[in-house]
Structures are given as structure tokens and as C-alpha cells.
Design an enzyme around this catalytic site. Structure first.
Site, PDB file in Angstrom:
ATOM      1  N   ARG A  28      -0.839  13.365  -0.091  1.00 49.05           N
ATOM      2  CA  ARG A  28      -1.750  12.798   0.087  1.00 49.05           C
ATOM      3  C   ARG A  28      -1.903  12.119   1.406  1.00 49.05           C
ATOM      4  O   ARG A  28      -0.518  11.869   2.085  1.00 49.05           O
ATOM      5  CB  ARG A  28      -1.436  11.291  -1.264  1.00 49.05           C
TER       6      ARG A  28
ATOM      7  N   GLU B 119       2.071   5.777  -4.642  1.00 53.08           N
ATOM      8  CA  GLU B 119       3.047   5.860  -4.099  1.00 53.08           C
ATOM      9  C   GLU B 119       3.803   4.982  -4.918  1.00 53.08           C
ATOM     10  O   GLU B 119       4.070   4.474  -5.138  1.00 53.08           O
ATOM     11  CB  GLU B 119       2.514   4.473  -2.593  1.00 53.08           C
TER      12      GLU B 119
ATOM     13  N   GLU C 167      -4.277  -0.013  -0.657  1.00 54.95           N
ATOM     14  CA  GLU C 167      -4.185  -1.024  -0.962  1.00 54.95           C
ATOM     15  C   GLU C 167      -4.827  -2.960   0.309  1.00 54.95           C
ATOM     16  O   GLU C 167      -4.587  -2.854   1.108  1.00 54.95           O
ATOM     17  CB  GLU C 167      -2.702  -1.291   0.195  1.00 54.95           C
TER      18      GLU C 167
ATOM     19  N   TYR D   6       6.358  -0.817  -5.965  1.00 54.57           N
ATOM     20  CA  TYR D   6       7.973  -0.557  -4.950  1.00 54.57           C
ATOM     21  C   TYR D   6       9.178  -1.709  -5.102  1.00 54.57           C
ATOM     22  O   TYR D   6      10.240  -1.179  -5.281  1.00 54.57           O
ATOM     23  CB  TYR D   6       7.679  -0.931  -3.717  1.00 54.57           C
TER      24      TYR D   6
ATOM     25  N   HIS E  84      -6.415   3.775   5.385  1.00 59.96           N
ATOM     26  CA  HIS E  84      -4.812   4.303   5.701  1.00 59.96           C
ATOM     27  C   HIS E  84      -4.316   2.873   6.413  1.00 59.96           C
ATOM     28  O   HIS E  84      -3.947   3.227   7.923  1.00 59.96           O
ATOM     29  CB  HIS E  84      -4.150   4.643   5.443  1.00 59.96           C
TER      30      HIS E  84
ATOM     31  N   ASN F 174       0.188   1.133  -6.166  1.00 55.59           N
ATOM     32  CA  ASN F 174       1.647   1.739  -5.165  1.00 55.59           C
ATOM     33  C   ASN F 174       1.936   0.602  -5.573  1.00 55.59           C
ATOM     34  O   ASN F 174       1.895  -0.746  -5.992  1.00 55.59           O
ATOM     35  CB  ASN F 174       1.114   1.510  -3.571  1.00 55.59           C
TER      36      ASN F 174
HETATM   37  O1  IFM Z   1       5.054   2.549   4.362  1.00 56.92           O
HETATM   38  C1  IFM Z   1       4.296   1.790   3.400  1.00 56.92           C
HETATM   39  C2  IFM Z   1       3.147   2.152   3.363  1.00 56.92           C
HETATM   40  O2  IFM Z   1       2.323   2.793   4.285  1.00 56.92           O
HETATM   41  C3  IFM Z   1       2.147   1.696   2.437  1.00 56.92           C
HETATM   42  N1  IFM Z   1       2.722   1.285   1.322  1.00 56.92           N
HETATM   43  C4  IFM Z   1       3.883   0.395   1.767  1.00 56.92           C
HETATM   44  C5  IFM Z   1       4.567   1.511   2.434  1.00 56.92           C
HETATM   45  C6  IFM Z   1       6.142   1.232   2.250  1.00 56.92           C
HETATM   46  O3  IFM Z   1       6.310  -0.290   2.947  1.00 56.92           O
END
Ligand code: IFM
Length: 447
Positions: free
Chosen positions: A81, A354, A170, A298, A125, A296
Site C-alpha cells: 500500500r 495500517e 484518515e 493503533y 495521504h 487504521n
Molecule cells: O504515520 C502515520 C500515517 O501517515 C497515518 N496513520 C498513522 C501513522 C502513524 O502516526
């Protein structure tokens, strides 16, 4: 959760990928006719980016992409990606096309296909051409039209070979970090502008879908949202309302228009006169069915009612594992997010577009990076994916963030998310222990 000794095997067609984004890795900022993006400008704004770092060189992927692709092939990654830099394709945002920019992505895609790695291209992006920002940026509806023209050009050129497209990455971050908190480019602090920007990213997404399909027969199209897990600090009504409010603002604000064709009433009420202007037909475009949705994920965030804080929202920071971003390591949150999406929305198939972690990696004298913590992070989150799949979540693939250490936006090069270490002086690539492990997982389709 599965026990440590249990082998987790993923569905036979599960896709194992790695992700990056143009501004974060490409460099070559002033080569082959590339125009200026809002991030080039933001990096030159005093105090905006740690150390005044820029994307001028980054990982020099623009020149070293064959090496990076070969690395993926060697370890067994099946999909890549990447994002396309709009200022390379249309340097002024609208108008003249830069053929050298198109040629670069041609070479990249051909090289990927030659190595049997499936390209997943993200159209936006975050590197908006600066002239479009000068004309108002995402809060200006004309940016949607410019995005559609850019989409038409790039998908017409690559659509015969790229069959998986992500429109916007995002939108929450684009709109609210860029136009409300101002900690991302273009650094504006205006809630009404931010909600209008958010609306226009969704509109741009929805209107782009048929254009992509027309240019790329059999294409699969989706959008990527950042969805983390938000929990109240206690069972009190006040804390629960705070968590609900934050979930509304961060998640339902995008999920509801995409999958229900309306903005959530509680968030609209909270926004009052800062709510965006919506035109007739916008929701029809935004709800255009897609082939997949990117997630995405985290971390977990714990919120509590705190009248002393802006918006009455405070945060708790429980004991636990945290990454170098100070983000809590919480794999259960990924399972919760995935099962929640299935429960609350008529979602299409999902991809984790992500997931990953920044740590203070060290290149040790043996020439390696023993990043056990990142490996454990990935293992925990993949186990959460596996559990969600077992329970019927239509999760079809996983892209680790990131293939390479790279430019982490306002943190510059001080945060390393890669499964590959970059020496920013020599630009030497060193696969980390987590990368070796991830490659084995991809090859074995489990661990
Ligand atoms: O690096 C970023 C990415 O560009 C978008 N999502 C979160 C990642 C980590 O902060």
C-alpha cells in the site's frame, strides 16, 4: 484470545501487506517537476515540525524503490500500500499534468507486478498541492472537483494494472488535525473550516468511486478511516457520555454518513453553527457502495468527564505498555473495533490498512535491530485480527505500518514505525527482527 502455544492460521486468501505514504518516504521533493505540497510549506513553518525536519530526502524511495520492492519480495510480503503524490501528477493542483510524475508511478507499479506484489494505491495521504490550499484547501468545495480531475488522470494511467484503490486516508486527521487543532498541515485552527473540510473529503471519496471504476475495470475501491478504541474511565453516566461524544466526533462522524447517509445527531448538536454545509445529493454520493473499507488502528483512549478540560473531556493514562508515541498497546481494542464495525454498520469487507508501533530502536553492533517490542505488538494485534475473523468479521488482509522508518509528520524523523530501519545519513536499509518475523508470518499464513 488464543493461548501462546496455539498456532493461528489465517484464511487461505488472507492478504499480507506493508504500507507507506508518498510524503513520508519519497523525498526527491524538487525533482522531475513535482509541485509544492502543504507539507513542504508546513515543514518550513518555524516550530511546526520537530527539528525543522522536511520531506526533501526522506527515505529517498523515489530513487530507491527497486531496493524496497526487492526487500518486500524477499521476505514474502504479498501486497504494497503506497500513496500517490498529487503534486507530482498535477503540480499546481489543477491544470497542467506532469508526465514525469506519471512515469514514476508507472515504474513503481510495473516493478511491483514484476515481483508479484499486488499494488494498493491511496490517492490522498495528506500532500495537498499548495496552490489548492492557497485557494482555500479542503474547506473549499472546488478542492473536491480538483481531486476528481486528479483521480481521473491517475486512475486512467494506472487503472489497467492497479486494481485496488483507496480514495482518502484518515479524513479525521486531514480535517481536524489540519484545520481545527492546526498541528498538521496546513496548520489552521477553525472548527467550522474543519467540519467543512471533513465533509468535502467524504464527498471527494464518494464522487471518486465511479470515476475509478470507469477507468479501472474490475477495480476494488474503498476509503480508510482511523478507528481507535475509546473507553469511559468509569461506569458513571458523565464518563460514558464523554466517551460516547468522542466516539461520535472521531468515528461516527465518518461512519454514519458513509454507511447510513447522515451525520450523527448528537455530534451535529454539539457542533451547532460549526456544522458543515451539505448540498442536495451529497449523501447520495458519500454512500456510494464500496468494495472494502480500510481500518487504521493503533491504540486505546480512556476518557473521563472533566469540566476543567476543553469540551469537558479529560483522559486517563493507566499503567501499561506504551509506544514511543505514548500510545497504549491494546490489542483487545482492535478486536473491539472490528466486532463493533460488524455489529453497528452494514460494512463491506475490511482490511487493516495500517497497524504498527514506534519504538526507540537501536542498531546494535551486530548490525541488527532487535525490536522485540514491535514484534510483540504485531503478534498481539494479529491475534486480535484472527479472533475477529473467527467470529465472523469479514477481515481480508493486514498492512503493517510501516515498511520503512519514515517522516512521522509533526514528529519529523524522531519516531520510527518501520519494520525496516533507515539510517538517515547513509539511507541504508536494515530489515529489523520484526520484519523478518512478519515475513515468516506472511509466508506461513499465520504464526
Ligand atoms: O504515520 C502515520 C500515517 O501517515 C497515518 N496513520 C498513522 C501513522 C502513524 O502516526
Amino acid at each position: 484470545m488464543a493461548s501462546k502455544s496455539q498456532k493461528l492460521t489465517f484464511p487461505a486468501d488472507f492478504l499480507w501487506g506493508a504500507a507507506t505514504a508518498s510524503f513520508q518516504i519519497e523525498g526527491a521533493a524538487n525533482e522531475d517537476g513535482r509541485g509544492t505540497s502543504i507539507w513542504d510549506t508546513f515543514c518550513r513553518t518555524p516550530g511546526a515540525v520537530v527539528n525543522g525536519d522536511t520531506g526533501d530526502v526522506a527515505c529517498d524511495h523515489y530513487h530507491r524503490y527497486p531496493e524496497d520492492i526487492e526487500l518486500m519480495r524477499q521476505i514474502g510480503i504479498k501486497a504494497y500500500r503506497f500513496s500517490i503524490a498529487w503534486p507530482r501528477i498535477i503540480p499546481e493542483g489543477t491544470g497542467a499534468i506532469n508526465s514525469a510524475g506519471l512515469d514514476f508511478y508507472d515504474r513503481l507499479v510495473d516493478n511491483l507486478l514484476a515481483k508479484e506484489i499486488t499494488p494498493y494505491a491511496t490517492l490522498y495521504h495528506w500532500d495537498l498541492p499548495q496552490p489548492l490550499q492557497d485557494a482555500g484547501g479542503w474547506p473549499n468545495r472546488a478542492t473536491v472537483d480538483a481531486f476528481l480531475k486528479y483521480t481521473d488522470i491517475i486512475t486512467y494511467r494506472l487503472g489497467d494494472r492497479v486494481k485496488n484503490w483507496i480514495t482518502i486516508n484518515e479524513p479525521w486527521v486531514v480535517a481536524f488535525l489540519g484545520y481545527w487543532l492546526g498541528v498538521h498541515a496546513p496548520g489552521i485552527k477553525d472548527m467550522a473550516a474543519a467540519t467543512q473540510a471533513a465533509h468535502h473529503t467524504l464527498l471527494a471519496h464518494g464522487q471518486a468511486v465511479p470515476i475509478i471504476r470507469a477507468n479501472s475495470s474490475g477495480a476494488r475501491v474503498g476509503i480508510t478511516l482511523d478507528i481507535n478504541w475509546i473507553e469511559p474511565a468509569s461506569d458513571s453516566d458523565a464518563d460514558k457520555a464523554t466517551a460516547e461524544g468522542m466516539d461520535g466526533f472521531n468515528h461516527r462522524w465518518f461512519l454514519d454518513p458513509l454507511y447510513k447517509g447522515e451525520y450523527p445527531a448528537d455530534v451535529l448538536n454539539f457542533l451547532g453553527e460549526n456544522a458543515p454545509k451539505v448540498q442536495e445529493g451529497d449523501f447520495k454520493a458519500i454512500t456510494t457502495p464500496t468494495d472494502f473499507m480500510g481500518v487504521n488502528y493503533y491504540r486505546r483512549t480512556i476518557t473521563k468527564h472533566d469540566p476543567a478540560q476543553p469540551g469537558g473531556t479529560g483522559f486517563e493514562h493507566p499503567e501499561g505498555e506504551y509506544t514511543a508515541m505514548d500510545w497504549e498497546v491494546y490489542p483487545l481494542g482492535l478486536y473491539n473495533v472490528l466486532t463493533r464495525l460488524k455489529r453497528d454498520y452494514a460494512i463491506p469487507p475490511l482490511y487493516i490498512t495500517e497497524n504498527g508501533a514506534a519504538y526507540e530502536d537501536e542498531l546494535t553492533p551486530d548490525g541488527q535491530v532487535h525490536d522485540d517490542k514491535r514484534q510483540a505488538y504485531l503478534e498481539g494485534h494479529l491475534a486480535a485480527c484472527h479472533r475477529a475473523i473467527q467470529e465472523g468479521v469479514p477481515l481480508k488482509g493486514y498492512f503493517v505500518w510501516s515498511l520503512l522508518d519514515n517522516f512521522e509528520w509533526a514528529f519529523g524523523y524522531t519516531r520510527r514505525f518501520g519494520i525496516t530501519h533507515i539510517d538517515y545519513t547513509t539511507l541504508k536499509r536494515t530489515l529489523k527482527q520484526s520484519g523478518e518475523w512478519y515475513g515468516k508470518v506472511a509466508q506461513a499464513n499465520g504464526f
